[in-house]
Design a protein around this motif. Sequence first.
Motif, PDB file in Angstrom:
ATOM      1  N   GLU A  10       0.728  -1.790  -0.745  1.00 50.66           N
ATOM      2  CA  GLU A  10      -0.128  -0.293  -0.326  1.00 50.66           C
ATOM      3  C   GLU A  10       1.112   1.332  -0.510  1.00 50.66           C
ATOM      4  OE1 GLU A  10      -2.412   2.248   3.441  1.00 50.66           O
ATOM      5  OE2 GLU A  10      -3.340   0.277   3.332  1.00 50.66           O
ATOM      6  N   TRP A  11       1.846   0.831   0.944  1.00 51.96           N
ATOM      7  CA  TRP A  11       2.921   2.564   1.011  1.00 51.96           C
ATOM      8  C   TRP A  11       4.225   2.668  -0.548  1.00 51.96           C
ATOM      9  CZ3 TRP A  11       2.168   6.494   4.289  1.00 51.96           C
ATOM     10  CH2 TRP A  11       1.192   6.326   4.955  1.00 51.96           C
ATOM     11  N   GLY A  12       4.007   1.648  -0.645  1.00 49.29           N
ATOM     12  CA  GLY A  12       4.388   1.192  -2.483  1.00 49.29           C
ATOM     13  C   GLY A  12       6.398   1.833  -2.483  1.00 49.29           C
ATOM     14  N   THR A  13       5.834   3.440  -3.473  1.00 54.63           N
ATOM     15  CA  THR A  13       7.421   2.917  -3.417  1.00 54.63           C
ATOM     16  C   THR A  13       8.192   3.101  -2.008  1.00 54.63           C
ATOM     17  OG1 THR A  13       7.793   5.922  -3.656  1.00 54.63           O
ATOM     18  CG2 THR A  13       7.546   4.174  -5.116  1.00 54.63           C
ATOM     19  N   ALA A  14       7.656   3.574  -0.711  1.00 53.22           N
ATOM     20  CA  ALA A  14       8.457   3.878   0.239  1.00 53.22           C
ATOM     21  C   ALA A  14       8.632   2.915   1.269  1.00 53.22           C
ATOM     22  CB  ALA A  14       7.219   4.418   1.545  1.00 53.22           C
ATOM     23  N   TYR A  15       8.659   1.815   0.388  1.00 52.26           N
ATOM     24  CA  TYR A  15       8.967   0.802   1.233  1.00 52.26           C
ATOM     25  C   TYR A  15       9.943  -0.038  -0.370  1.00 52.26           C
ATOM     26  CZ  TYR A  15       6.861   1.225   5.531  1.00 52.26           C
ATOM     27  OH  TYR A  15       6.961   1.542   6.664  1.00 52.26           O
ATOM     28  N   LEU A  16       9.330  -0.062  -1.247  1.00 50.12           N
ATOM     29  CA  LEU A  16       9.528  -0.583  -2.319  1.00 50.12           C
ATOM     30  C   LEU A  16       9.624   0.086  -3.357  1.00 50.12           C
ATOM     31  CD1 LEU A  16       6.595  -3.543  -2.803  1.00 50.12           C
ATOM     32  CD2 LEU A  16       9.270  -3.944  -2.211  1.00 50.12           C
ATOM     33  N   PRO A  17      11.593   0.612  -3.896  1.00 50.54           N
ATOM     34  CA  PRO A  17      11.333   1.959  -4.154  1.00 50.54           C
ATOM     35  C   PRO A  17      11.404   1.485  -5.940  1.00 50.54           C
ATOM     36  CG  PRO A  17      13.347   1.192  -2.696  1.00 50.54           C
ATOM     37  CD  PRO A  17      12.012  -0.443  -2.604  1.00 50.54           C
ATOM     38  N   MET A  18      11.422   2.405  -6.589  1.00 50.35           N
ATOM     39  CA  MET A  18      10.865   1.541  -8.366  1.00 50.35           C
ATOM     40  C   MET A  18      12.274   2.358  -8.697  1.00 50.35           C
ATOM     41  SD  MET A  18       8.458   4.506 -11.078  1.00 50.35           S
ATOM     42  CE  MET A  18       7.007   4.301 -10.146  1.00 50.35           C
ATOM     43  N   LEU A  19      12.876   1.115 -10.031  1.00 53.36           N
ATOM     44  CA  LEU A  19      13.840   1.440 -10.359  1.00 53.36           C
ATOM     45  C   LEU A  19      13.861   2.243 -11.946  1.00 53.36           C
ATOM     46  CD1 LEU A  19      13.739  -2.618 -10.603  1.00 53.36           C
ATOM     47  CD2 LEU A  19      15.168  -1.227  -9.058  1.00 53.36           C
ATOM     48  N   GLY A  44       5.526   3.548 -15.589  1.00 50.81           N
ATOM     49  CA  GLY A  44       5.109   2.995 -13.778  1.00 50.81           C
ATOM     50  C   GLY A  44       4.197   1.589 -14.293  1.00 50.81           C
ATOM     51  N   GLU A  45       4.325   1.326 -15.075  1.00 50.55           N
ATOM     52  CA  GLU A  45       3.610  -0.270 -15.529  1.00 50.55           C
ATOM     53  C   GLU A  45       3.955  -1.629 -15.437  1.00 50.55           C
ATOM     54  OE1 GLU A  45       1.895  -2.914 -18.935  1.00 50.55           O
ATOM     55  OE2 GLU A  45       1.345  -1.480 -19.155  1.00 50.55           O
ATOM     56  N   GLY A  46       6.227  -1.410 -15.315  1.00 48.76           N
ATOM     57  CA  GLY A  46       6.371  -1.973 -14.947  1.00 48.76           C
ATOM     58  C   GLY A  46       6.810  -1.947 -13.530  1.00 48.76           C
ATOM     59  N   TYR A  47       6.775  -0.768 -12.280  1.00 48.56           N
ATOM     60  CA  TYR A  47       6.732  -0.653 -11.499  1.00 48.56           C
ATOM     61  C   TYR A  47       4.550  -1.932 -10.706  1.00 48.56           C
ATOM     62  CZ  TYR A  47       6.376   0.519  -6.912  1.00 48.56           C
ATOM     63  OH  TYR A  47       6.435   0.449  -5.423  1.00 48.56           O
ATOM     64  N   ALA A  48       3.948  -1.362 -11.017  1.00 49.43           N
ATOM     65  CA  ALA A  48       2.938  -2.179 -10.950  1.00 49.43           C
ATOM     66  C   ALA A  48       2.910  -3.689 -11.068  1.00 49.43           C
ATOM     67  CB  ALA A  48       1.864  -1.295 -11.194  1.00 49.43           C
ATOM     68  N   ASN A  49       3.568  -4.389 -12.259  1.00 50.17           N
ATOM     69  CA  ASN A  49       4.081  -5.515 -12.011  1.00 50.17           C
ATOM     70  C   ASN A  49       5.236  -5.956 -11.315  1.00 50.17           C
ATOM     71  OD1 ASN A  49       1.461  -5.509 -13.995  1.00 50.17           O
ATOM     72  ND2 ASN A  49       3.403  -5.618 -15.772  1.00 50.17           N
ATOM     73  N   TYR A  50       6.200  -5.811 -10.509  1.00 48.98           N
ATOM     74  CA  TYR A  50       7.094  -5.405 -10.156  1.00 48.98           C
ATOM     75  C   TYR A  50       5.932  -5.353  -8.378  1.00 48.98           C
ATOM     76  CZ  TYR A  50      10.443  -4.694  -6.283  1.00 48.98           C
ATOM     77  OH  TYR A  50      11.537  -3.849  -5.635  1.00 48.98           O
ATOM     78  N   LYS A  51       5.397  -5.083  -8.189  1.00 46.85           N
ATOM     79  CA  LYS A  51       4.891  -4.502  -6.752  1.00 46.85           C
ATOM     80  C   LYS A  51       4.043  -5.966  -6.684  1.00 46.85           C
ATOM     81  CE  LYS A  51       1.894  -0.935  -5.717  1.00 46.85           C
ATOM     82  NZ  LYS A  51       1.144   0.370  -5.425  1.00 46.85           N
ATOM     83  N   ARG A  52       3.362  -5.941  -7.886  1.00 49.63           N
ATOM     84  CA  ARG A  52       1.752  -6.528  -8.120  1.00 49.63           C
ATOM     85  C   ARG A  52       3.012  -8.759  -7.196  1.00 49.63           C
ATOM     86  NH1 ARG A  52      -0.817  -5.557 -11.206  1.00 49.63           N
ATOM     87  NH2 ARG A  52      -0.042  -6.114 -12.842  1.00 49.63           N
ATOM     88  N   ARG A  53       4.019  -8.457  -8.258  1.00 47.51           N
ATOM     89  CA  ARG A  53       4.697 -10.081  -7.416  1.00 47.51           C
ATOM     90  C   ARG A  53       5.806 -10.188  -6.597  1.00 47.51           C
ATOM     91  NH1 ARG A  53       6.503  -8.765 -12.624  1.00 47.51           N
ATOM     92  NH2 ARG A  53       8.585  -7.879 -12.426  1.00 47.51           N
ATOM     93  N   ALA A  54       5.942  -8.563  -5.725  1.00 51.33           N
ATOM     94  CA  ALA A  54       6.510  -8.750  -4.520  1.00 51.33           C
ATOM     95  C   ALA A  54       5.776  -9.286  -3.321  1.00 51.33           C
ATOM     96  CB  ALA A  54       7.011  -7.393  -4.429  1.00 51.33           C
ATOM     97  N   GLN A  55       6.428 -10.256  -2.906  1.00 54.29           N
ATOM     98  CA  GLN A  55       6.469 -11.060  -1.461  1.00 54.29           C
ATOM     99  C   GLN A  55       6.563 -10.786  -0.458  1.00 54.29           C
ATOM    100  OE1 GLN A  55       7.101 -15.645  -2.692  1.00 54.29           O
ATOM    101  NE2 GLN A  55       5.502 -15.403  -4.135  1.00 54.29           N
ATOM    102  N   PHE A  56       5.834 -10.676   1.200  1.00 53.84           N
ATOM    103  CA  PHE A  56       6.923 -10.333   2.147  1.00 53.84           C
ATOM    104  C   PHE A  56       6.854 -11.097   2.800  1.00 53.84           C
ATOM    105  CE2 PHE A  56       6.397  -8.045   5.680  1.00 53.84           C
ATOM    106  CZ  PHE A  56       7.327  -6.679   6.348  1.00 53.84           C
ATOM    107  N   TRP A  57       7.106 -12.096   3.646  1.00 50.02           N
ATOM    108  CA  TRP A  57       7.414 -12.671   4.457  1.00 50.02           C
ATOM    109  C   TRP A  57       6.881 -12.289   5.927  1.00 50.02           C
ATOM    110  CZ3 TRP A  57      11.420 -15.178   8.731  1.00 50.02           C
ATOM    111  CH2 TRP A  57      10.295 -16.614   8.288  1.00 50.02           C
ATOM    112  N   GLY A  58       5.905 -12.360   6.455  1.00 47.48           N
ATOM    113  CA  GLY A  58       5.453 -11.828   7.780  1.00 47.48           C
ATOM    114  C   GLY A  58       5.521 -12.257   8.940  1.00 47.48           C
TER     115      GLY A  58
END
Length: 171
Positions: free
Chosen positions: A30-39, A47-61
């Motif tokens: 949800e916080w996007g680039t604050a935690y997942l920087p855009m290349l 930004g389409e590549g970033y949206a796909n990157y964010k969708r694929r990103a995994q975070f171990w809780g």
Amino acid sequence: MTIQHKQFSEFAPQWKKVRDVVDGEDRIKEWGTAYLPMLNSQEEAGGEGYANYKRRAQFWGAAKRTMQGLVGAVLRKDPGLEGISDDRLRRAIEVMAGRNGEPMKSIAQQHLSDLATVGRGALLVDKDPTPDPAAMPYIIHLRAEDVVFWMGGMSKGRTTPKMLVIRQDYE
């Protein structure tokens, strides 16, 4: 004008990060680039590549499960009150300790969760000011972010709070 303790100003951004991590993957994304920087390449692609990157990103809780495990270990034994000689009064407070009738264990769980997460919190004991003799005291858990200023002093050889300023978002 909002008054803030120096430690509050220093630690509030860290508390937010820790709470976001405990909340898990959805909060981090949800916080996007604050935690997942855009290349740079993602930025150039509109930004389409970033949206796909964010969708694929995994975070171990692991943080939330660790916090829950610590709190559960402490609460294996129910919390209790000491110093109240009237057993009936003590039991009544333990069963309905919160302002809205929450049991003592629920308030302890909230407080311990904050201690295990951000390392601080506060418990406020209050009583309805009405002269009703049946009015019971109650306990409110305050998150670290809700105690914005404090002053301490010495009492019986210990540093104790002498003044707290509590943020209130309602009347």
